[in-house]
Design an enzyme around this catalytic site. Structure first.
Site, short mmCIF file in Angstrom:
data_model
loop_
_atom_site.label_atom_id
_atom_site.label_comp_id
_atom_site.label_asym_id
_atom_site.label_seq_id
_atom_site.Cartn_x
_atom_site.Cartn_y
_atom_site.Cartn_z
N LYS A 91 -1.84 -13.25 -2.27
CA LYS A 91 -1.82 -14.69 -2.40
C LYS A 91 -3.25 -15.20 -2.37
O LYS A 91 -3.98 -15.00 -1.40
CB LYS A 91 -1.01 -15.34 -1.28
CG LYS A 91 -0.94 -16.86 -1.39
CD LYS A 91 -0.09 -17.45 -0.27
CE LYS A 91 -0.05 -18.97 -0.36
NZ LYS A 91 0.76 -19.56 0.74
N GLU A 117 -3.85 -5.31 -0.26
CA GLU A 117 -2.97 -6.15 0.55
C GLU A 117 -1.50 -5.80 0.31
O GLU A 117 -0.70 -5.73 1.25
CB GLU A 117 -3.21 -7.62 0.21
CG GLU A 117 -4.52 -8.19 0.74
CD GLU A 117 -4.39 -8.66 2.19
OE1 GLU A 117 -3.36 -8.36 2.84
OE2 GLU A 117 -5.32 -9.32 2.67
N LYS A 176 0.88 -14.37 -6.05
CA LYS A 176 0.85 -15.82 -6.19
C LYS A 176 -0.60 -16.29 -6.26
O LYS A 176 -1.40 -15.88 -5.40
CB LYS A 176 1.57 -16.45 -5.00
CG LYS A 176 1.60 -17.97 -4.98
CD LYS A 176 2.30 -18.49 -3.72
CE LYS A 176 2.29 -20.02 -3.70
NZ LYS A 176 2.94 -20.57 -2.49
N TYR A 186 9.84 -23.60 -11.08
CA TYR A 186 10.50 -24.90 -11.00
C TYR A 186 11.36 -25.17 -12.22
O TYR A 186 12.12 -26.13 -12.23
CB TYR A 186 9.45 -25.99 -10.79
CG TYR A 186 8.65 -25.78 -9.53
CD1 TYR A 186 9.16 -26.13 -8.29
CD2 TYR A 186 7.39 -25.18 -9.56
CE1 TYR A 186 8.45 -25.91 -7.12
CE2 TYR A 186 6.67 -24.95 -8.39
CZ TYR A 186 7.20 -25.31 -7.18
OH TYR A 186 6.50 -25.07 -6.02
#
Length: 328
Positions: A199, A236, A251, A316
């Site tokens: 992220k 990560e 992200k 979305y």
């Protein structure tokens, strides 16, 4: 002397819509789509988010309709974000059973049944009066290990409320191991963990700040990743997988397709991506100005994320894309 013509003609497979559909390498299926949903405590009707056309902050009552719509469309799941009426330094509302996110989770879980996966954002930023993803130390810096203790309590509270998948988005070192341990110790061994593994500290989160009424002071660059770093994203993700993450997240999505492809190529668990608020807003704004074909841009953007290796996408436009697939 005869003219030499090509024998190999890739264009043969592009000749008609039916042919292009038949040989398409990447397809969008509703089950691959997850709808982010905002639920706000201090409103009596859905409130539009000006920087994210078509997206609203829901009430607990209107949330029920959103869950029903998502289930009817065949979506894979919904990701819930809570917006409390009051905040404090440690984000108390995140762990209280009466907190808006935990109440919304219970409502969504009851409405959804087995039709889709109810997921929750496990982070403190919506609940703290300083807007950071963790608690602060005496110097005003985010205290990693003290924050892990809050995440442990959040995990248990969200699982008790009915969340099936906890979205760890805070980017604290060791957060997956801490949450996994807390869940297992409290009888929630079957509750899954989605690690926001790679992220980045992105400018594309801008509209999200309005969506959750962010109180952020400063920035999050000491814990979210530097956009310049690709290898770090893979590291990560590997750490989170080793700590027990069931799903890994990259992200944002569109500016980090290289990182997404890296993680997807090496991970032994599902890899997802989040098409964030700024990505949504850019396409909507450009389309509103007549600069791009909105429908084609939406589909192309999500296709690109799936093509890069995402098994599912938080977007979305999930309901809109699912409806388009059903009509095709």
């Amino acid at each position: 002397m005869s003219t030499q013509h090509p024998v190999i003609r890739p264009r043969r497979l592009r000749t008609t819509p039916a042919m292009r559909r038949l040989v398409a390498e990447t397809r969008i299926h509703p089950a691959q789509l997850i709808l982010p949903v905002f639920v706000r405590e201090d409103i009596t009707e859905p409130a539009p988010i000006s920087s994210m056309p078509g997206v609203v902050q829901h009430t607990l009552d209107s949330l029920k309709g959103a869950v029903r719509d998502a289930a009817a469309a065949g979506l894979g799941g919904i990701m819930l974000f809570g917006i409390p009426a009051t905040r404090d330094a440690i984000g108390s509302g995140a762990t209280e059973a009466s907190g808006i996110l935990n109440r919304a989770t219970a409502v969504a879980a009851a409405e959804a049944g087995d039709a889709l996966v109810v997921q929750t954002d496990l982070c403190l930023d919506e609940f703290t009066d300083h807007g950071h993803c963790g608690v602060l130390d005496a110097r005003g810096a985010v205290d990693n290990d003290a924050t892990l203790e809050r995440y442990r309590d959040m995990a248990v509270a969200q699982a008790q409320a009915g969340s099936q998948l906890l979205g760890l988005s805070g980017m604290m070192d060791g957060q997956v191991a801490a949450v996994r341990e807390a869940l297992d110790e409290n009888g929630f061994a079957d509750t899954a963990v989605l690690a926001y593994a790679a992220k980045y500290a992105s400018a594309f989160y801008g509209p999200f700040r309005e969506a959750v009424d962010s109180q952020l002071q400063g920035d999050r660059r000491t814990y979210q990743q530097d956009p310049a770093n690709r290898i770090e994203g893979l590291r990560e993700a590997a750490l989170d997988e080793a700590e027990g993450a069931d799903v890994l997240m990259v992200k944002p999505a569109m500016s980090y397709l290289d990182v997404l492809a890296d993680v997807a190529a090496t991970a032994q668990v599902p890899v997802w991506a989040y098409q964030v608020s700024g990505e949504h807003a850019m396409i909507e704004a450009a389309a509103a100005n007549g600069w791009i074909d909105r429908d084609r841009a939406i589909r192309e953007s999500v296709t690109g994320i799936l093509r890069a290796g995402a098994g599912a996408v938080l977007t979305y436009w999930a309901l809109e894309l699912a409806a388009a697939e059903a009509a095709a």
